[in-house]
Design a protein around this motif. Structure first.
Motif, mmCIF file in Angstrom:
data_model
loop_
_atom_site.group_PDB
_atom_site.id
_atom_site.type_symbol
_atom_site.label_atom_id
_atom_site.label_comp_id
_atom_site.label_asym_id
_atom_site.label_seq_id
_atom_site.Cartn_x
_atom_site.Cartn_y
_atom_site.Cartn_z
ATOM 1 N N ARG A 44 0.835 -1.211 0.000
ATOM 2 C CA ARG A 44 0.000 0.000 0.000
ATOM 3 C C ARG A 44 0.868 1.259 0.000
ATOM 4 N N GLY A 45 1.913 1.273 0.813
ATOM 5 C CA GLY A 45 2.742 2.463 0.932
ATOM 6 C C GLY A 45 3.561 2.765 -0.300
ATOM 7 N N LEU A 46 4.008 1.713 -1.005
ATOM 8 C CA LEU A 46 4.825 1.910 -2.200
ATOM 9 C C LEU A 46 4.022 1.745 -3.490
ATOM 10 N N HIS A 47 2.706 1.468 -3.341
ATOM 11 C CA HIS A 47 1.812 1.294 -4.494
ATOM 12 C C HIS A 47 2.364 0.228 -5.442
ATOM 13 N N ALA A 48 2.683 -0.931 -4.852
ATOM 14 C CA ALA A 48 3.303 -2.014 -5.602
ATOM 15 C C ALA A 48 2.530 -3.306 -5.399
ATOM 16 N N THR A 49 2.739 -4.273 -6.281
ATOM 17 C CA THR A 49 2.127 -5.578 -6.129
ATOM 18 C C THR A 49 2.900 -6.401 -5.096
ATOM 19 N N LEU A 50 2.256 -7.451 -4.593
ATOM 20 C CA LEU A 50 2.927 -8.330 -3.639
ATOM 21 C C LEU A 50 4.145 -8.989 -4.276
ATOM 22 N N ALA A 51 4.015 -9.423 -5.529
ATOM 23 C CA ALA A 51 5.151 -10.067 -6.205
ATOM 24 C C ALA A 51 6.340 -9.112 -6.298
ATOM 25 N N ALA A 52 6.070 -7.820 -6.550
ATOM 26 C CA ALA A 52 7.166 -6.842 -6.645
ATOM 27 C C ALA A 52 7.833 -6.639 -5.288
ATOM 28 N N VAL A 53 7.021 -6.510 -4.244
ATOM 29 C CA VAL A 53 7.568 -6.321 -2.899
ATOM 30 C C VAL A 53 8.376 -7.536 -2.469
ATOM 31 N N GLN A 54 7.934 -8.728 -2.835
ATOM 32 C CA GLN A 54 8.638 -9.942 -2.427
ATOM 33 C C GLN A 54 9.986 -10.096 -3.114
ATOM 34 N N VAL A 55 10.245 -9.300 -4.151
ATOM 35 C CA VAL A 55 11.587 -9.292 -4.743
ATOM 36 C C VAL A 55 12.611 -8.846 -3.702
ATOM 37 N N ALA A 56 12.211 -7.931 -2.824
ATOM 38 C CA ALA A 56 13.119 -7.475 -1.765
ATOM 39 C C ALA A 56 13.462 -8.630 -0.824
ATOM 40 N N PHE A 57 12.473 -9.460 -0.501
ATOM 41 C CA PHE A 57 12.734 -10.613 0.359
ATOM 42 C C PHE A 57 13.672 -11.592 -0.329
ATOM 43 N N ALA A 58 13.426 -11.856 -1.622
ATOM 44 C CA ALA A 58 14.305 -12.760 -2.359
ATOM 45 C C ALA A 58 15.718 -12.195 -2.428
ATOM 46 N N ALA A 59 15.830 -10.874 -2.635
ATOM 47 C CA ALA A 59 17.158 -10.241 -2.682
ATOM 48 C C ALA A 59 17.861 -10.371 -1.340
ATOM 49 N N PHE A 60 17.108 -10.217 -0.259
ATOM 50 C CA PHE A 60 17.673 -10.388 1.081
ATOM 51 C C PHE A 60 18.238 -11.797 1.256
ATOM 52 N N VAL A 61 17.440 -12.810 0.920
ATOM 53 C CA VAL A 61 17.879 -14.184 1.132
ATOM 54 C C VAL A 61 19.050 -14.522 0.210
ATOM 55 N N LEU A 62 19.023 -14.001 -1.009
ATOM 56 C CA LEU A 62 20.136 -14.265 -1.924
ATOM 57 C C LEU A 62 21.445 -13.688 -1.396
ATOM 58 N N THR A 63 21.422 -12.434 -0.957
ATOM 59 C CA THR A 63 22.665 -11.850 -0.435
ATOM 60 C C THR A 63 23.030 -12.451 0.914
ATOM 61 N N GLU A 64 22.035 -12.851 1.684
ATOM 62 C CA GLU A 64 22.296 -13.493 2.972
ATOM 63 C C GLU A 64 23.009 -14.824 2.779
ATOM 64 N N THR A 65 22.711 -15.502 1.684
ATOM 65 C CA THR A 65 23.238 -16.855 1.484
ATOM 66 C C THR A 65 24.417 -16.911 0.525
ATOM 67 N N TRP A 66 24.335 -16.217 -0.593
ATOM 68 C CA TRP A 66 25.337 -16.389 -1.637
ATOM 69 C C TRP A 66 26.680 -15.770 -1.301
ATOM 70 N N LEU A 67 26.720 -14.872 -0.338
ATOM 71 C CA LEU A 67 28.002 -14.302 0.077
ATOM 72 C C LEU A 67 28.586 -15.013 1.296
ATOM 73 N N VAL A 68 27.844 -15.943 1.873
ATOM 74 C CA VAL A 68 28.322 -16.629 3.075
ATOM 75 C C VAL A 68 29.611 -17.409 2.826
ATOM 76 N N PRO A 69 29.815 -18.047 1.665
ATOM 77 C CA PRO A 69 31.117 -18.702 1.466
ATOM 78 C C PRO A 69 32.293 -17.738 1.607
ATOM 79 N N PHE A 70 32.190 -16.546 1.018
ATOM 80 C CA PHE A 70 33.253 -15.554 1.161
ATOM 81 C C PHE A 70 33.352 -15.074 2.611
ATOM 82 N N GLU A 71 32.186 -14.814 3.227
ATOM 83 C CA GLU A 71 32.184 -14.380 4.622
ATOM 84 C C GLU A 71 32.725 -15.481 5.533
ATOM 85 N N GLY A 72 32.401 -16.736 5.190
ATOM 86 C CA GLY A 72 32.944 -17.854 5.957
ATOM 87 C C GLY A 72 34.458 -17.937 5.850
ATOM 88 N N TRP A 73 34.991 -17.667 4.656
ATOM 89 C CA TRP A 73 36.451 -17.635 4.488
ATOM 90 C C TRP A 73 37.053 -16.532 5.356
#
Length: 436
Positions: A44-73
């Motif tokens: 409602r606040g950003l006048h966006a669809t749920l699918a568009a807003v959920q891109v932020a969640f997917a981006a969060f999980v992707l960066t949370e996970t895909w950089l962990v090997p480097f962060e683990g090193w």
């Protein structure tokens, strides 16, 4: 002289290290598990669809996970303290920036940045547990991961209330400061064990003789791990199970709204959705040490088969009762209880099969499977619901994925794991009565 130095860690008690890691994980939990409270207000606040807003969640999980090997090193190289404290800065900025966002693009950027910080903290804390507790690997890795699962249970009600009274933007900013500061302070107390340290009186050989858990006698480097068939078996199964739980994590509020149970008062003056989220987070925290403890006694793959099978049955029953508020609350909680254990069973299995010297990096590579799963659980699931007009296809896919994961764990992963240990040198557990 060197023996005297390495025999004892430079901390009072390793359980204090566990406590610091546990609370640190609690402090980053809202980035993932409170997200669902913001989805409606954000659309409602950003006048966006749920699918568009959920891109932020997917981006969060992707960066949370895909950089962990480097962060683990970085953790394996520099130690966990610096990585966790830097992660705390990014965790705080992620929510503060999200609160100041005026477009979906800005929201995606800031939430992705928060994911970088959360992944650094998560990977460091799990690796920390694996190194300090080789004698209770499943239990303690599960308990530390449980902090991430249970953390939101204490804050979901005040966050929901603040969103209602002050808006999503103000809530993001306030809690961003709180969470970031907590992580930075606790991170300063984290230290790693001395090289080659083992708990007094414990050896891998003795542990193998008492349990059905096998542990490698070698420490495999990441480039060796990714050449193991067992690793890719773990990766595929974790992706399947990651999908089932992340759908509930990201979409439970939209699902509740669709079936008209979100505003129903169930108990203690709490609506079904708020009560469900609280119960979900408690059970999501308890499941990790519980199933980790079970796996320490009956084996990792056997435990996976049981837990994943329960997940399948739970989702099937949930599908048929989802419009009933009480059933919605209870079964969503059970879905978390039979899902969250992947964050104890899989890191423990990595430590068992590939050793602990590079455990943070090796598990970090496996943890990227959660990022793959998030793509399907977030925007793809939302788009599938929009296309079909209901959540039925998504829910049935979740049931099928968990059933497949259960069967693969027992009949595919277990032989792969045995071959890995045979090829790398294993500490073999004495079989219980009845054998394998």
């Amino acid at each position: 002289m060197s023996t005297a130095v390495t025999a004892q860690p430079r901390v009072v008690n390793r359980w204090w290290q566990f406590a610091a890691a546990f609370v640190t994980m609690m402090a980053i939990a809202n980035l993932q598990y409170a997200w669902t409270l913001f989805t409606g207000p954000l659309t409602r606040g950003l006048h966006a669809t749920l699918a568009a807003v959920q891109v932020a969640f997917a981006a969060f999980v992707l960066t949370e996970t895909w950089l962990v090997p480097f962060e683990g090193w970085l953790v394996d190289t520099l130690g966990p303290r610096v990585v966790i404290m830097a992660g705390g800065v990014l965790v705080g900025l992620g929510w503060i920036g999200a609160g100041l966002s005026h477009s979906v693009g800005q929201l995606v950027f800031w939430y992705a940045l928060g994911g970088v910080g959360a992944g650094a903290v998560y990977g460091a804390c799990i690796g920390h547990a694996l190194k300090w507790f080789p004698d209770h690997r499943g239990l303690v890795a599960g308990a530390v991961a449980g902090g991430y699962g249970i953390g939101t249970a204490l804050t979901v009600a005040p966050i929901a209330a603040m969103i209602k009274t002050s808006g999503w933007a103000h809530t993001f900013v306030v809690w961003g400061f709180i969470q970031g500061i907590i992580v930075i302070i606790l991170g300063s107390f984290i230290v790693r064990p001395p090289k080659a340290w083992l708990p007094p009186g414990w050896t891998p050989q003795e542990a193998a003789a008492r349990t059905r858990v096998r542990q490698s006698s070698r420490d495999l480097r990441p480039h060796e791990v990714v050449r193991q068939g067992s690793f890719w078996g773990l990766y595929f199964i974790m992706t399947l199970m990651g999908f089932t739980g992340l759908v509930v994590t990201a979409q439970i509020s939209p699902i509740a709204r669709f079936y008209h149970v979100d505003k129903t008062i169930v108990a203690f003056g709490l609506t079904a959705i708020v009560l469900a989220i609280q119960l979900d987070r408690v059970l999501n925290g308890l499941t990790r040490p519980f199933w980790g403890w079970v796996s320490d006694h009956i084996g990792r793959e056997n435990t996976m088969f049981i837990a994943f099978g329960i997940q399948c049955l739970t989702i099937v029953v949930w599908i048929h009762t989802i419009a009933h508020p009480v059933a919605f609350v209870v079964l969503s909680g059970l879905a978390f209880f039979s899902w969250g254990e992947i964050f104890s069973l899989f890191p423990a299995t990595v430590g068992d099969l590939y050793g602990r010297a590079y455990a943070t990096t090796n598990y970090g590579i496996l943890y990227t499977s959660k990022g793959v799963a998030s793509i399907f659980a977030g925007p793809v699931a939302a788009a599938a619901k929009q296309s079909s007009g209901n959540w039925g296809p998504v829910l049935w896919t979740m049931a099928g994925a968990s059933a497949l994961a259960a069967l693969l764990a027992l009949f595919w992963l277990k032989p792969l794991a045995r071959r890995t240990l045979e090829s790398t040198g294993q500490m073999v557990a004495a079989p219980a009565v009845g054998g394998e």
